[in-house]
Design a protein around this motif. Structure first.
Motif, mmCIF file in Angstrom:
data_model
loop_
_atom_site.group_PDB
_atom_site.id
_atom_site.type_symbol
_atom_site.label_atom_id
_atom_site.label_comp_id
_atom_site.label_asym_id
_atom_site.label_seq_id
_atom_site.Cartn_x
_atom_site.Cartn_y
_atom_site.Cartn_z
ATOM 1 N N LEU A 1 4.796 -1.917 -10.444
ATOM 2 C CA LEU A 1 4.313 -3.513 -10.939
ATOM 3 C C LEU A 1 4.566 -4.596 -10.001
ATOM 4 C CD1 LEU A 1 6.125 -2.427 -14.367
ATOM 5 C CD2 LEU A 1 3.639 -1.967 -13.868
ATOM 6 N N VAL A 2 5.212 -5.566 -10.240
ATOM 7 C CA VAL A 2 5.383 -6.659 -9.483
ATOM 8 C C VAL A 2 6.564 -6.542 -8.424
ATOM 9 C CG1 VAL A 2 4.465 -8.223 -11.211
ATOM 10 C CG2 VAL A 2 6.985 -7.834 -11.099
ATOM 11 N N LYS A 3 7.182 -5.298 -8.491
ATOM 12 C CA LYS A 3 8.354 -5.293 -7.648
ATOM 13 C C LYS A 3 7.781 -4.562 -6.045
ATOM 14 C CE LYS A 3 12.836 -3.500 -6.857
ATOM 15 N NZ LYS A 3 13.952 -2.605 -7.621
ATOM 16 N N ARG A 4 8.174 -5.310 -5.077
ATOM 17 C CA ARG A 4 7.709 -4.749 -3.717
ATOM 18 C C ARG A 4 8.792 -4.411 -2.871
ATOM 19 N NH1 ARG A 4 2.261 -6.304 -2.327
ATOM 20 N NH2 ARG A 4 1.227 -7.356 -3.819
ATOM 21 N N SER A 5 8.773 -3.550 -1.995
ATOM 22 C CA SER A 5 9.665 -2.992 -1.117
ATOM 23 C C SER A 5 9.236 -2.508 0.170
ATOM 24 C CB SER A 5 10.731 -1.881 -1.662
ATOM 25 O OG SER A 5 11.638 -1.686 -0.611
#
Length: 221
Positions: A88-92
């Motif tokens: 979704l909108v979470k990046r790593s």
């Protein structure tokens, strides 16, 4: 997310190493309960170096892992890795360096301070992705499927057990596969290995009794 297979990177090598050959494998994937596309590739980068990559994509997430490793006197040892995800909108984004001259592994990017290392390396150490290849090689060679995993800023011992033979569908064709299983607390990784196939025909990761990631090969070329 690191795909931990006691396919755990192919090692503990004392017997002659099997030849490494480039390939591309397409997978049908399930991630977060949704269907996805998966692809594994092994590409030669010159000399004794290879790049092994896994990518999984669906409407909710894009996951990519890549490991550069070398064939060093018959041992496959990681040199660097990249691990990125967007859910979704979470990046790593994380990266690892395996410095065999200094004998340590370190991590950077989106990692906690206590997971940055350094961790002292030992001969035969692997990262999670490379273990996928190792299972195939070591099973064929009749070696124990036991690996020291150095990944994500920590060390774990992975011990895969053979759990018999099963029929599995590969590109619509039924093939006999050897089922191997690793259990780590409430996490379990199961791989199905088919003779002549350079990577697992299926990889299933479970957590808390529920399926988390399921990869089933469609074709290898």
């Amino acid at each position: 997310m690191r795909v931990l297979l006691a396919t755990a990177a192919l090692l503990v090598m004392s017997a002659p190493a099997l030849a490494i050959e480039a390939f591309t494998a397409d997978y049908q994937a399930s991630y977060m309960g949704m269907q996805a596309n998966g692809k594994m590739t092994l590409a030669h980068e010159g000399g004794d170096r290879w790049r092994y990559t896994l990518a999984i994509n669906n409407a909710l997430a894009n996951l990519r892992q890549s490991t550069v490793f070398e064939d060093h006197k018959g041992q496959w040892r990681p040199l660097s890795s990249e691990d990125s995800s967007q859910v979704l909108v979470k990046r790593s984004a994380k990266n690892a360096t395996y410095d065999w001259n200094k004998g340590v592994a370190t991590w950077g990017g989106d990692v906690k301070a206590d997971r940055s290392g350094p961790i002292k390396l030992k001969a035969g150490d692997m990262d999670a992705l490379l273990i996928n290849l190792a299972l195939v090689r070591d099973l064929e060679a009749g070696k124990p499927l036991n690996y020291r995993l150095v990944d994500d800023g920590r060390v774990k011992q992975l011990n895969y057990k053979v759990a018999g033979k099963e029929q599995i569908s590969v590109g619509g064709e039924q093939r006999e596969a050897t089922k191997v299983v690793n259990t780590d607390g409430d996490k379990q990784t199961i791989a199905w290995l088919v003779d002549g196939m350079p990577i697992p025909a299926r990889i299933l990761q479970r957590k808390g009794g529920k399926d988390a990631i399921d990869l089933q090969v469609k074709s290898v070329r």
